[in-house]
Scaffold this motif. Sequence first.
Motif, PDB file in Angstrom:
ATOM      1  N   TYR A   1      63.152  50.343  58.246  1.00  0.00           N
ATOM      2  CA  TYR A   1      62.906  51.159  57.057  1.00  0.00           C
ATOM      3  C   TYR A   1      63.152  50.251  55.868  1.00  0.00           C
ATOM      4  N   GLU A   2      62.156  50.055  55.064  1.00  0.00           N
ATOM      5  CA  GLU A   2      62.258  49.137  53.939  1.00  0.00           C
ATOM      6  C   GLU A   2      62.896  49.844  52.738  1.00  0.00           C
ATOM      7  N   ASP A   3      63.835  49.166  52.083  1.00  0.00           N
ATOM      8  CA  ASP A   3      64.420  49.709  50.849  1.00  0.00           C
ATOM      9  C   ASP A   3      63.429  49.478  49.709  1.00  0.00           C
TER      10      ASP A   3
ATOM     11  N   HIS B   1      63.822  54.842  51.008  1.00  0.00           N
ATOM     12  CA  HIS B   1      63.361  53.989  52.110  1.00  0.00           C
ATOM     13  C   HIS B   1      61.918  54.348  52.462  1.00  0.00           C
ATOM     14  N   TYR B   2      61.207  53.364  53.008  1.00  0.00           N
ATOM     15  CA  TYR B   2      59.825  53.601  53.432  1.00  0.00           C
ATOM     16  C   TYR B   2      59.651  53.175  54.883  1.00  0.00           C
ATOM     17  N   SER B   3      59.114  54.085  55.689  1.00  0.00           N
ATOM     18  CA  SER B   3      58.763  53.756  57.070  1.00  0.00           C
ATOM     19  C   SER B   3      57.254  53.589  57.150  1.00  0.00           C
TER      20      SER B   3
ATOM     21  N   LYS C   1      55.536  55.553  60.155  1.00  0.00           N
ATOM     22  CA  LYS C   1      55.413  57.000  59.939  1.00  0.00           C
ATOM     23  C   LYS C   1      54.711  57.311  58.624  1.00  0.00           C
TER      24      LYS C   1
ATOM     25  N   GLY D   1      65.877  60.119  62.244  1.00  0.00           N
ATOM     26  CA  GLY D   1      65.248  59.136  61.344  1.00  0.00           C
ATOM     27  C   GLY D   1      66.185  57.980  61.042  1.00  0.00           C
ATOM     28  N   ASN D   2      66.343  57.656  59.763  1.00  0.00           N
ATOM     29  CA  ASN D   2      67.286  56.601  59.392  1.00  0.00           C
ATOM     30  C   ASN D   2      68.545  57.186  58.745  1.00  0.00           C
TER      31      ASN D   2
END
Length: 210
Positions: free
Chosen positions: A18-20, A111-113, A116, A177-178
């Motif tokens: 998961y990108e910040d 965050h970006y997945s 998904k 999820g995260n």
Amino acid sequence: DQNLPLNVMIGMIAAEPYEDVTLRDISNFNGCNQAAHVVIYADTRTPAVQKLAPRAAVYLQFRFDGHVGFPGGMLNRGERPEDAAYRELTEESGLDSEELRLTKDDLLVVHYSKSKNLLLHLFVKKVSIDIFHLLETQTVNCHEWGKEVIGVLRAPLYTMSDGYRGFPAFLDSKFIGNCKEQLLHFLDKCKIMTKEEIDLALNAKPFVLG
Ligand code: GTP
Ligand code: MN
Ligand code: MN
Ligand code: MN
Ligand code: MN
Ligand code: MN
């Protein structure tokens, strides 16, 4: 590798990265699905069991799917993240209090997945222990009780003398999820635990005889 720095460790907890994207231009993500969740916490100096003093009271839920998560959910079309987080909080906790209203200043991290195509906003709200306790007790009367929400949790933010029971054991729960990354991010950023303490808890193992 045992020697990875902690920020890398936290990024690796989730099965997928998961990108910040907190400081990015969110309009780049306009087409994707979005969700917003909230960490509600209070100071507490009251010892819990065996005179162990939790660092804070942090509200989490046991979900219908057997995972631990923060209250929150998917944004409706055109809804702002802070409004979605608050709406889902009222649905999933039954509490509608001025002290809990969220604004964009309460945003902690985004965050970006990629897999998904989901953008996840995390808000944080510090409340009095009285409101916190009301939130816990109201939850069993909320609209989603027995449906999306099947349990109220207060994270055990202490470690017992065996070095595992308490917070390290709790971290071995299943998180949606995260959510686990979000919890650790919150504990670090809101200075409830040091990075070293978080790292120690992540690496603790249950004591097994033989
Ligand atoms: P409905 O009301 O049934 O639509 O569900 P919801 O809107 O309450 O959605 P939910 O809370 O399940 O969250 C939506 C998405 O966010 C799901 O894909 C989950 O994987 C993810 N999610 C749920 N809880 C958390 C959480 O605490 N943290 C993170 N990062 N993601 C979560
Ligand atoms: Mn007892
Ligand atoms: Mn919901
Ligand atoms: Mn929903
Ligand atoms: Mn939800
Ligand atoms: Mn719902």
